[in-house]
Scaffold this motif. Structure first.
Motif, PDB file in Angstrom:
ATOM      1  N   ALA A   1      41.324  42.241  35.738  1.00 23.86           N
ATOM      2  CA  ALA A   1      40.737  40.847  35.647  1.00 23.86           C
ATOM      3  C   ALA A   1      42.044  39.987  36.254  1.00 23.86           C
ATOM      4  CB  ALA A   1      40.363  40.251  34.444  1.00 23.86           C
ATOM      5  N   LEU A   2      42.069  39.738  37.644  1.00 20.29           N
ATOM      6  CA  LEU A   2      43.195  38.769  38.063  1.00 20.29           C
ATOM      7  C   LEU A   2      42.687  37.531  38.151  1.00 20.29           C
ATOM      8  CD1 LEU A   2      45.739  38.764  39.911  1.00 20.29           C
ATOM      9  CD2 LEU A   2      44.353  39.073  41.935  1.00 20.29           C
TER      10      LEU A   2
ATOM     11  N   LEU B   1      45.426  34.901  44.793  1.00 17.51           N
ATOM     12  CA  LEU B   1      44.897  35.904  46.087  1.00 17.51           C
ATOM     13  C   LEU B   1      45.778  34.885  47.108  1.00 17.51           C
ATOM     14  CD1 LEU B   1      41.374  36.831  45.815  1.00 17.51           C
ATOM     15  CD2 LEU B   1      43.275  38.192  45.312  1.00 17.51           C
ATOM     16  N   PRO B   2      46.515  35.577  48.264  1.00 12.71           N
ATOM     17  CA  PRO B   2      46.354  36.958  48.221  1.00 12.71           C
ATOM     18  C   PRO B   2      47.632  37.884  47.623  1.00 12.71           C
ATOM     19  CG  PRO B   2      47.406  35.939  50.471  1.00 12.71           C
ATOM     20  CD  PRO B   2      46.945  34.878  49.433  1.00 12.71           C
TER      21      PRO B   2
ATOM     22  N   THR C   1      33.614  37.176  43.539  1.00  9.45           N
ATOM     23  CA  THR C   1      32.226  36.247  43.605  1.00  9.45           C
ATOM     24  C   THR C   1      32.630  34.825  43.392  1.00  9.45           C
ATOM     25  OG1 THR C   1      32.155  36.611  41.124  1.00  9.45           O
ATOM     26  CG2 THR C   1      30.886  38.196  42.393  1.00  9.45           C
ATOM     27  N   GLY C   2      32.337  34.123  44.563  1.00  8.01           N
ATOM     28  CA  GLY C   2      32.457  32.666  44.521  1.00  8.01           C
ATOM     29  C   GLY C   2      33.983  32.209  44.425  1.00  8.01           C
ATOM     30  N   THR C   3      34.834  33.362  44.789  1.00  9.44           N
ATOM     31  CA  THR C   3      36.198  33.029  44.568  1.00  9.44           C
ATOM     32  C   THR C   3      36.872  32.561  45.801  1.00  9.44           C
ATOM     33  OG1 THR C   3      36.439  35.006  42.971  1.00  9.44           O
ATOM     34  CG2 THR C   3      38.412  34.180  44.065  1.00  9.44           C
ATOM     35  N   LEU C   4      36.745  32.865  46.805  1.00 11.08           N
ATOM     36  CA  LEU C   4      37.518  32.670  48.027  1.00 11.08           C
ATOM     37  C   LEU C   4      37.381  31.325  48.593  1.00 11.08           C
ATOM     38  CD1 LEU C   4      37.117  36.165  50.032  1.00 11.08           C
ATOM     39  CD2 LEU C   4      38.835  35.246  48.544  1.00 11.08           C
TER      40      LEU C   4
ATOM     41  N   ARG D   1      42.830  32.996  52.918  1.00  6.91           N
ATOM     42  CA  ARG D   1      41.531  33.770  52.640  1.00  6.91           C
ATOM     43  C   ARG D   1      41.676  34.932  53.557  1.00  6.91           C
ATOM     44  NH1 ARG D   1      37.618  29.792  54.124  1.00  6.91           N
ATOM     45  NH2 ARG D   1      38.315  28.728  51.972  1.00  6.91           N
ATOM     46  N   GLN D   2      42.359  34.443  55.005  1.00  8.44           N
ATOM     47  CA  GLN D   2      42.268  35.687  56.085  1.00  8.44           C
ATOM     48  C   GLN D   2      43.406  36.774  55.684  1.00  8.44           C
ATOM     49  OE1 GLN D   2      39.934  36.186  58.342  1.00  8.44           O
ATOM     50  NE2 GLN D   2      41.097  37.986  58.649  1.00  8.44           N
ATOM     51  N   ARG D   3      44.342  36.273  54.999  1.00  6.94           N
ATOM     52  CA  ARG D   3      45.623  37.167  54.517  1.00  6.94           C
ATOM     53  C   ARG D   3      44.943  38.026  53.667  1.00  6.94           C
ATOM     54  NH1 ARG D   3      48.640  32.245  54.512  1.00  6.94           N
ATOM     55  NH2 ARG D   3      49.943  32.136  56.455  1.00  6.94           N
TER      56      ARG D   3
END
Length: 333
Positions: free
Chosen positions: A179-180, A230-231, A252-255, A263-265
């Motif tokens: 779990a991150l 992230l990332p 799940t609904g994170t980004l 996000r792209q990285r």
């Protein structure tokens, strides 16, 4: 979309589930908007504002409570909102992704190692412990999509249409899970579950009960918790998995909470690492996934609010809560 438009859209979306949250979303005045304007974009989500307001004593039954809180405790609200994170895992989001896990497990023929990115307490880290029923077609036929092989587990029911996947022939095996999260929640800690549900609308007692069921299942198979974002911390989370599993990253609904460039990285790093990626994210925020959607999917349609994808390919769309799923293709094919 500016702040007022964002909250108006949220009010329309949530009204049938939570009249109190819809009223709060419609109550924005210049004072509330000015507070939201002082915090980063990622801190302006309605669920986050409402959770912080309730923590500070605002009563959701009072439609004017947000405005009053700004007038009476603006510094406290601003400080709490700046440091807070949305922590409400909704295990219903597993309904669109469990068939993706089942298809991937059947394809690779080996146990999976799961990194749940943005995990909060890990309530979505248990696809193997979900017994999933789909209600399909005009005759409301119930189709058992996956049966958990161990207890305690979680029973989910969702409506499904379109190219509904073939039910899983074998149970999903998740041998390791990580779990991150920027603030991972240890469900075994005092008051942890109460913290987890503070963003849940007060009317949603069924959702709270489902989260409690998921919490019991998660406690029976607790993930390794890693504090990170992230990332930048993805590699560290993947390296925590043992060598004998097939790594798969779940979002799940994170980004939506990750800035666009990062996000792209993240997407690029998943591809560079050659690991599998299962996602249920807001439709349209991932350009590569959006490019694989058919033309008849409208991101403004509430029933296409989220897109379920496997390795960057869109396979289903759903409402925000994962309880109404339209399948675009069978992931087993």
């Amino acid at each position: 979309m500016d702040t007022r438009e964002r909250y108006a859209a949220y009010a329309e979306r949530i009204a049938g589930v939570s009249p109190s949250y819809a009223a709060w979303a419609r109550s924005l005045d210049d004072g509330v908007v000015s507070v939201l304007d002082e915090v980063p974009e990622s801190k302006r989500q309605p669920e986050l504002l409402f959770a912080v307001a309730r923590r500070l004593g605002a009563d959701p039954a009072d439609p004017g409570a947000l405005r009053a809180l700004v007038q009476e405790a603006r510094p406290a609200l601003l400080g709490a909102l700046t440091s807070a994170t949305v922590q409400a895992n909704d295990p219903r989001r597993l309904a669109p992704v469990v068939p993706l896990f089942a298809a991937l497990a059947a394809r690779v023929g080996r146990p999976l190692g799961l990194v749940d990115a943005g995990a909060a307490a890990g309530l979505c880290s248990i696809p193997d412990r979900v017994t999933l029923d789909y209600v399909v077609g005009a005759r409301s036929e119930v189709v058992r999509m996956h049966t958990a092989s161990v207890e305690p587990g979680l029973h989910l029911v969702a409506e499904a249409s379109g190219a509904v996947p073939t039910p899983a022939a074998e149970p999903i095996e998740v041998r390791a899970r990580v779990a991150l999260d920027p603030n991972p929640i240890d469900l075994a800690g005092p008051g942890a579950f109460d913290r987890l549900v503070e963003a849940v609308p007060p009317e949603a007692t069924d959702r709270t009960a489902l989260m409690r069921e998921a919490a019991r299942a998660t406690l029976a198979a607790p993930p390794v918790r890693i504090r990170g974002t992230l990332p930048g911390d993805l590699d560290r989370a993947l390296e925590a998995l043992p060598d004998d599993v097939v790594p798969v990253v779940l979002t799940t609904g994170t980004l939506v909470y990750v800035p666009g460039a990062d996000r792209q990285r993240f997407v690029d790093r998943v591809r560079e690492r050659g690991v599998h990626w299962i996602a249920l994210e807001r439709t349209g925020i991932l350009s590569g996934v959006a490019a694989t959607l058919p033309d008849d999917v409208d991101p403004a349609d509430p029933d296409a609010f989220a897109t379920a994808s496997l390795d960057g390919v869109a396979l289903a769309v759903s409402d925000p809560f994962g309880v109404c799923v339209r399948w675009l293709a069978d992931p087993n094919l």
